[in-house]
Design a protein around this motif. Sequence first.
Motif, mmCIF file in Angstrom:
data_model
loop_
_atom_site.group_PDB
_atom_site.id
_atom_site.type_symbol
_atom_site.label_atom_id
_atom_site.label_comp_id
_atom_site.label_asym_id
_atom_site.label_seq_id
_atom_site.Cartn_x
_atom_site.Cartn_y
_atom_site.Cartn_z
ATOM 1 N N PHE A 291 50.106 138.806 55.432
ATOM 2 C CA PHE A 291 48.717 138.574 55.801
ATOM 3 C C PHE A 291 47.902 139.822 56.131
ATOM 4 O O PHE A 291 46.675 139.768 56.033
ATOM 5 N N CYS A 292 48.513 140.903 56.527
ATOM 6 C CA CYS A 292 47.725 142.071 56.941
ATOM 7 C C CYS A 292 46.920 142.611 55.757
ATOM 8 O O CYS A 292 47.510 143.054 54.752
ATOM 9 N N PRO A 293 45.588 142.596 55.820
ATOM 10 C CA PRO A 293 44.769 143.052 54.679
ATOM 11 C C PRO A 293 44.936 144.547 54.399
ATOM 12 O O PRO A 293 44.735 144.980 53.264
ATOM 13 N N CYS A 294 45.304 145.305 55.412
ATOM 14 C CA CYS A 294 45.453 146.742 55.233
ATOM 15 C C CYS A 294 46.716 147.103 54.454
ATOM 16 O O CYS A 294 46.901 148.253 54.064
ATOM 17 N N ARG A 295 47.581 146.132 54.237
ATOM 18 C CA ARG A 295 48.810 146.384 53.477
ATOM 19 C C ARG A 295 48.788 145.663 52.124
ATOM 20 O O ARG A 295 49.806 145.550 51.462
ATOM 21 N N SER A 296 47.634 145.187 51.719
ATOM 22 C CA SER A 296 47.534 144.379 50.496
ATOM 23 C C SER A 296 47.858 145.180 49.238
ATOM 24 O O SER A 296 48.405 144.636 48.274
ATOM 25 N N LEU A 297 47.525 146.487 49.198
ATOM 26 C CA LEU A 297 47.786 147.289 48.007
ATOM 27 C C LEU A 297 49.289 147.395 47.742
ATOM 28 O O LEU A 297 49.748 147.161 46.620
ATOM 29 N N SER A 298 50.054 147.731 48.772
ATOM 30 C CA SER A 298 51.512 147.813 48.613
ATOM 31 C C SER A 298 52.090 146.456 48.261
ATOM 32 O O SER A 298 53.018 146.335 47.464
ATOM 33 N N ARG A 299 51.506 145.406 48.842
ATOM 34 C CA ARG A 299 51.980 144.047 48.590
ATOM 35 C C ARG A 299 51.789 143.677 47.115
ATOM 36 O O ARG A 299 52.663 143.073 46.493
ATOM 37 N N SER A 300 50.653 144.080 46.546
ATOM 38 C CA SER A 300 50.378 143.747 45.143
ATOM 39 C C SER A 300 51.229 144.585 44.192
ATOM 40 O O SER A 300 51.592 144.118 43.111
ATOM 41 N N LYS A 301 51.571 145.809 44.570
ATOM 42 C CA LYS A 301 52.373 146.673 43.701
ATOM 43 C C LYS A 301 53.762 146.105 43.454
ATOM 44 O O LYS A 301 54.344 146.291 42.383
ATOM 45 N N VAL A 302 54.306 145.416 44.436
ATOM 46 C CA VAL A 302 55.645 144.838 44.267
ATOM 47 C C VAL A 302 55.574 143.330 44.063
ATOM 48 O O VAL A 302 56.607 142.663 44.011
ATOM 49 N N ALA A 303 54.331 142.799 43.908
ATOM 50 C CA ALA A 303 54.123 141.357 43.720
ATOM 51 C C ALA A 303 54.853 140.559 44.793
ATOM 52 O O ALA A 303 55.511 139.553 44.513
ATOM 53 N N LEU A 304 54.729 141.010 46.044
ATOM 54 C CA LEU A 304 55.493 140.410 47.129
ATOM 55 C C LEU A 304 55.158 138.938 47.330
ATOM 56 O O LEU A 304 56.037 138.114 47.597
ATOM 57 N N SER A 305 53.892 138.590 47.170
ATOM 58 C CA SER A 305 53.491 137.206 47.404
ATOM 59 C C SER A 305 54.084 136.251 46.368
ATOM 60 O O SER A 305 54.155 135.042 46.599
#
Length: 275
Positions: free
Chosen positions: A235-249
């Motif tokens: 949920f942290c918006p400040c970590r969304s870039l790293s989250r998208s790079k590894v398709a974590l969601s």
Amino acid sequence: MECPSVCLEVWCDGSVASDGRGGSGFVVIEADQHSGQRAEVVSGSRPAGTYATSLTAEITAADAGLKAAFPFASQHSPCPIILVTDSRSLVDAIVGDPYSMSPDIVRCYQTLHHIALLSGAVHLVWVSSHCGLQLNDKADRLAADGARLDEEVPLPIQAAKAAIRKATEYQPPMLDYRKLGPDACTRQHTAILNQLLTNHCPLLQSYLFRINAAVSPACQLCHAASEDADHILLFCPCRSLSRSKVALSVFISSAAAIVSSPIEVVRFLRLEKLL
């Protein structure tokens, strides 16, 4: 004052089998102070009960060994007793605050006091375990034998409470780094992932706040009210870039799903410089 001619060594050890049954063992040695000769006078095994803790088994061993030594001490009074154990927990329990002792320790303490009045002194000695001391190894084998005995032992209230807690509390699934492959996660990484699963992780402000190591549980990046594992990973918006790079969601929908996708979580944490 004449030096006592005989002293008794009581070697004791406790053991808990994989099925939770505890056992205790002891060996009593009579040592002649003048000739230096030493001889075993009695040894034995005792059950420590189902759901026994290691400390309960150690206490049972010490108590049984001291009681077995009592008849021999009465023949040579004064006769110093040397109680030998490889359990630091037992030593700490015996020399600890008498007002906070458990009933098991109180019973052992009373036996110590009773035999000290007869023998003149009881000395408590700690030795390292599994270092080639034959008498300590024998006490250990006797303790394992005691865990296999079928005798019924009353279950102390503390042990009953601990067994109930263990049976009823939620046990989250845990990761084993050895099953993930050498190139997947190190042991340190797996430890962090398991900590995140339980929200007992030093990466989390909410955890640091609970242990009084932080002034606030809030996320230091987005200032959300509580930074738990779900917040960092999802949920942290400040970590969304790293989250998208590894398709974590794509891989996880909650922190509990770490078990199914540990590699992606490790990659995300590395990108965020949290590992």
